[in-house]
Design an enzyme around this catalytic site. Structure first.
Site, PDB file in Angstrom:
ATOM      1  CD  GLU A   1      -2.917   1.323   2.234  1.00 27.15           C
ATOM      2  OE1 GLU A   1      -3.283   2.480   2.526  1.00 27.15           O
ATOM      3  OE2 GLU A   1      -3.282   0.317   2.858  1.00 27.15           O
TER       4      GLU A   1
ATOM      5  CG  HIS B   1      -0.617   5.584  -1.379  1.00 24.81           C
ATOM      6  ND1 HIS B   1      -1.616   4.809  -1.909  1.00 24.81           N
ATOM      7  CD2 HIS B   1      -0.675   5.393  -0.034  1.00 24.81           C
ATOM      8  CE1 HIS B   1      -2.261   4.187  -0.927  1.00 24.81           C
ATOM      9  NE2 HIS B   1      -1.700   4.521   0.210  1.00 24.81           N
TER      10      HIS B   1
ATOM     11  CG  HIS C   1      -6.606   3.384  -0.329  1.00 31.00           C
ATOM     12  ND1 HIS C   1      -6.972   4.704  -0.131  1.00 31.00           N
ATOM     13  CD2 HIS C   1      -5.448   3.205   0.345  1.00 31.00           C
ATOM     14  CE1 HIS C   1      -6.062   5.287   0.622  1.00 31.00           C
ATOM     15  NE2 HIS C   1      -5.126   4.407   0.924  1.00 31.00           N
TER      16      HIS C   1
ATOM     17  CG  ASP D   1      -0.955   4.284   4.211  1.00 28.73           C
ATOM     18  OD1 ASP D   1      -0.985   4.694   3.033  1.00 28.73           O
ATOM     19  OD2 ASP D   1      -1.897   4.434   5.001  1.00 28.73           O
TER      20      ASP D   1
END
Length: 331
Positions: free
Chosen positions: A8, A10, A164, A287
């Site tokens: 995860e 980004h 998400h 994240d």
């Protein structure tokens, strides 16, 4: 632990720039935006923390917030091409990607998934919650009949969908008035995404598409703790308003979902999640850049679990799910 796989993680493009927040410190937003748009520092951070592969995704609210379906189709294609050329293409042994898709037009979304997987080598799909259609207070959720072509395609391709978070619809934000800072990742994200996942479970989606897999971040958005209560009450009160699922809700959680560690640094939470779904269904994530690799990795490597489970969560579960081998140049 070396050769970890994180999924995860980004990115953003100056052409898209979807990350502005009215409720975050401006310095934090600037630092995050800088890391979202660059790639070399990301890989240096991975090197320092023993992360061999990061699977990248366009940051929320992503294509799902594009109001015009035709523009969403165009934006998804451009952003996927950007990720393939500018990110994965720069570090092909270290970076992979999830596809962005225009679910405002599910047929076109299915076509874009197929292109991204077959032509660009992407490993799955990132969906940022509901899709807006026409205005910012509309929502199309993933369990709705119009989205069936998309699910048929991802099941055919054998790739997972990462669900998400995004903020609740504007018309559903009254309870946050005066506390707008928790609309996003501190609280609102989790409630919105958990409820969306419950819709998928109760809708019968996984009875129609038993091979579909959904990934949830943040150790399942609290579902390992809240879904058993839902299951218990549905068992006593069940009628047609509880959906069309054929099995117990927790059975779908254990068989059609993977849960990642993204943004959760609490040993008790991880241990309880393992008791509910088992180590084969948990995956490591950071994240990044909303969270720090330098904070997340030491926590994961010190959490009191067996080394066998740490290996599964950190790498081998993801290798199995995505068909990945270990890159020769990874730390």
């Amino acid at each position: 632990m070396q050769h970890k796989i994180a999924l995860e993680e980004h990115w953003d493009s100056p052409e898209f720039n979807a990350t502005a927040s009215h409720y975050s410190d401006s310095g934090y937003v600037e630092r995050v935006q800088l890391r979202l748009e660059e790639v070399d520092q990301r890989v240096a951070d991975m090197d320092r923390n023993g992360i061999g592969i990061s699977i990248l995704s366009l940051t929320q609210p992503g294509i799902e917030a594009v109001l015009d379906p035709a523009k969403a189709v165009d934006a998804a294609r451009r952003m996927n091409d950007h990720a393939a050329e500018k990110l994965v293409g720069r570090y092909p042994d270290r970076l992979r990607a999830f596809a962005a898709v225009p679910l405002q037009d599910p047929e076109k979304a299915a076509e874009e998934v197929e292109r991204a997987v077959r032509d660009l080598g992407f490993l799955g799909v990132m969906v940022n919650g509901y899709s807006n259609i026409g205005d910012e207070d509309t929502a199309q959720y993933l369990d709705e009949p119009a989205v069936e072509p998309f699910w048929a395609k991802v099941e055919e391709l054998g790739v997972p969908v990462y669900l998400h978070p995004r903020r609740p619809l504007p018309s559903q934000q009254r309870i946050y008035q005066g506390y707008e800072g928790i609309l996003g990742s501190p609280w609102g994200f989790g409630l919105e995404t958990a409820t969306h996942a419950v819709r998928l479970i109760l809708s019968g989606l996984f009875d129609r598409h038993p091979g579909a897999n959904v990934i949830l971040g943040h150790l399942g958005e609290a579902l390992p703790f809240t879904l058993p209560r839902l299951e218990h009450r549905v068992r006593h009160q069940r009628n047609g308003t509880y959906g069309k699922h054929e099995k117990e809700p927790t059975e779908y959680l254990r068989n059609n979902f993977y849960l990642t560690t993204s943004g959760v640094l609490r040993p008790q939470t991880l241990l309880s999640t393992l008791l509910e779904v088992g180590a084969d269904r948990v995956l490591f994530s950071v994240d990044y850049p909303y969270e720090s690799m330098d904070e997340m990795v030491p926590w994961f490597e010190g959490v009191p679990i067996s080394e066998n489970d740490r290996l599964k969560i950190g790498r081998t579960n993801a290798e199995r799910l995505f068909g990945l081998g270990r890159p020769a140049t990874a730390p």
